[in-house]
Design an enzyme around this catalytic site. Structure first.
Site, short mmCIF file in Angstrom:
data_model
loop_
_atom_site.label_atom_id
_atom_site.label_comp_id
_atom_site.label_asym_id
_atom_site.label_seq_id
_atom_site.Cartn_x
_atom_site.Cartn_y
_atom_site.Cartn_z
N CYS A 146 -6.48 17.96 -19.92
CA CYS A 146 -7.86 18.15 -20.40
C CYS A 146 -8.06 17.24 -21.60
O CYS A 146 -7.49 17.47 -22.67
CB CYS A 146 -8.10 19.60 -20.77
SG CYS A 146 -9.76 19.89 -21.44
N HIS B 116 -9.30 17.22 -16.62
CA HIS B 116 -10.64 17.57 -17.08
C HIS B 116 -11.10 16.43 -18.00
O HIS B 116 -10.41 16.12 -18.97
CB HIS B 116 -10.65 18.87 -17.89
CG HIS B 116 -10.13 20.06 -17.15
ND1 HIS B 116 -9.85 21.25 -17.78
CD2 HIS B 116 -9.85 20.25 -15.83
CE1 HIS B 116 -9.41 22.12 -16.89
NE2 HIS B 116 -9.41 21.54 -15.70
N TYR C 82 -20.62 26.43 -18.85
CA TYR C 82 -20.50 26.29 -17.40
C TYR C 82 -21.84 26.43 -16.67
O TYR C 82 -21.93 27.06 -15.63
CB TYR C 82 -19.48 27.28 -16.85
CG TYR C 82 -18.06 26.87 -17.19
CD1 TYR C 82 -17.43 25.87 -16.47
CD2 TYR C 82 -17.38 27.45 -18.25
CE1 TYR C 82 -16.15 25.47 -16.78
CE2 TYR C 82 -16.10 27.06 -18.58
CZ TYR C 82 -15.48 26.07 -17.84
OH TYR C 82 -14.21 25.67 -18.16
N ASP D 19 -15.79 18.85 -17.48
CA ASP D 19 -15.45 20.11 -18.13
C ASP D 19 -16.70 20.69 -18.74
O ASP D 19 -17.81 20.44 -18.28
CB ASP D 19 -14.33 19.88 -19.14
CG ASP D 19 -13.50 21.13 -19.39
OD1 ASP D 19 -13.79 22.16 -18.77
OD2 ASP D 19 -12.57 21.06 -20.19
N HIS D 20 -16.52 21.45 -19.80
CA HIS D 20 -17.65 22.15 -20.42
C HIS D 20 -18.85 21.23 -20.57
O HIS D 20 -18.73 20.12 -21.10
CB HIS D 20 -17.26 22.65 -21.82
CG HIS D 20 -16.02 23.48 -21.82
ND1 HIS D 20 -15.21 23.59 -22.92
CD2 HIS D 20 -15.45 24.25 -20.87
CE1 HIS D 20 -14.19 24.39 -22.65
NE2 HIS D 20 -14.32 24.81 -21.40
N HIS E 222 -2.34 23.12 -18.92
CA HIS E 222 -3.52 22.72 -19.69
C HIS E 222 -3.14 22.63 -21.17
O HIS E 222 -2.52 23.55 -21.70
CB HIS E 222 -4.62 23.77 -19.48
CG HIS E 222 -5.96 23.41 -20.04
ND1 HIS E 222 -6.20 23.33 -21.39
CD2 HIS E 222 -7.13 23.12 -19.42
CE1 HIS E 222 -7.48 23.01 -21.59
NE2 HIS E 222 -8.05 22.88 -20.40
#
Length: 371
Positions: A258, A285, A348, A330-331, A220
């Site tokens: 990501c 991501h 999340y 992702d977030h 990542h």
């Protein structure tokens, strides 16, 4: 398409919730109680996979048939002794690597195909506000450069611990933070070249087992993608990623690309990164951020026009290459009073990640099947 889940009793989102999101096939999981350097026991792995691939009696009674696979683990954390190349926190580099190899072997035997990890020193990802208000009334993770520039690591640790709704955050586990002063001292004088050398030692030791049991590693990118508090980060730029992939040429040494983390540096082009590293991207991501003057950024909705990341261009690149790896949103933002009612882990919650999945899959379908 995957969805990150923190486990039964450790997540405000249930598997039955995720089951109702169209397109989700993979649950991205981990054994979050395991500390970096610890061996994952086979019984623990099998029990977690059984939960993910099984179904509750209540759902089955309702006629539900949709199931998940558990082929992606995020993360098997790398012990600091591996990054430093010497004994720290009571564990030597070779002991930590041997434990990592044992865990990879067991995961492969259980059907796991990709393991995400990072190589960031001391801290994992970093934000200054976990519940920053956005103009639409939602909240999101926010990074303010001036705050970090004035903040000590100790004050940042205290701030993070106080604002997580009592849920632990990956990379900010209490056990790790309790050793902060020892780690901070251990990184004194460590250079980027030192980190790359130790990284190569790790990859050369682990990759043969990955090849044997068919488990791909995906690193990542650093989040954010630049050094913080003087600690050397080595997976921050396109050049840094290329160097990591060159450390060991095996295709099992790959990326969890990501795009939100990578794009936190506004000078970097995420679509170009996807096209450049496509054959080494095992997991991705996709999320959006919006840049502000002075190095600040906030996380926003996945739709491309909401921020600074060309999420549709990213999905077009994946679709045109007939990408066969794994992907997840992702977030997400915290929507519809989620941060005061369900109180999810920051970034999340359920709703915005579900919306993000539909946007990403819509773009994928449009580009994948056009013409």
């Amino acid at each position: 398409m995957g969805f990150r889940w923190y486990g039964e009793g450790n997540d405000t989102v249930t598997l039955d919730h995720v089951r109702q999101i169209p397109g989700v096939e993979t649950i991205v999981w981990s054994l979050h109680h395991k500390q970096a350097g610890e061996v994952w026991e086979q019984a623990e792995i099998d029990a977690e996979i059984a939960k993910i691939t099984g179904m509750s009696d209540e759902a089955r009674a309702k006629g539900v048939t949709k199931t998940f696979d558990a082929e992606v683990v995020e993360s098997v954390n790398v012990h600091e002794s591996i990054k430093l190349g010497r004994t720290v926190l009571g564990l030597s580099r070779d002991e930590a690597i041997e434990n990592y190899i044992t865990t990879i072997r067991r995961l492969g035997q259980s059907g796991v195909k990709v393991v995400c990890y990072n190589f960031m020193p001391v801290f994992d990802w970093l934000r200054t506000d976990l519940w920053h208000p956005l103009p639409d009334g939602s909240t999101a993770l926010f990074y303010e450069k001036a705050v970090v520039d004035k903040m000590s690591p100790e004050s940042l640790i205290a701030d993070m611990e106080a604002n997580t709704h009592g849920l632990t955050l990956p990379g900010w586990e209490p056990e790790r933070l309790a050793s902060f002063h020892e780690l901070n001292a251990a990184y004194e004088g460590v250079t980027h070249d030192d980190m790359y050398a130790n990284y190569k030692y790790f990859l050369d030791a682990v990759i043969p087992t990955c090849e044997e049991v068919d488990v791909k590693l995906g690193v990542h990118p650093d989040d954010p993608p630049f050094d913080v508090f003087g600690w050397p980060r080595v997976v921050s730029t396109k050049e840094g990623i290329a160097r990591v992939l060159e450390l060991n040429p095996s295709p099992y040494n790959g990326l969890t690309l990501c795009l939100g983390s990578f794009s936190a540096n506004p000078e970097q082009d995420p679509v170009d990164a996807v096209r450049t590293f496509m054959d080494r991207i095992h997991f991705s991501h996709v999320r959006n951020i919006k840049h502000f003057a002075g190095g600040d950024f906030t996380e926003v909705a996945h739709r491309a026009c909401e921020g600074s990341v060309d999420t549709t261009g990213i999905m077009k690149a994946y679709a045109e290459a007939d990408y066969q790896g794994y992907i997840r949103p992702d977030h997400g933002r915290h929507l519809w009073d989620e941060n005061t009612t369900n109180k999810p882990r920051p970034g999340y919650g359920l709703y915005d990640r579900a919306l993000g999945i539909q946007y990403l899959l819509g773009a994928w379908d449009a580009y994948r099947y056009q013409g």
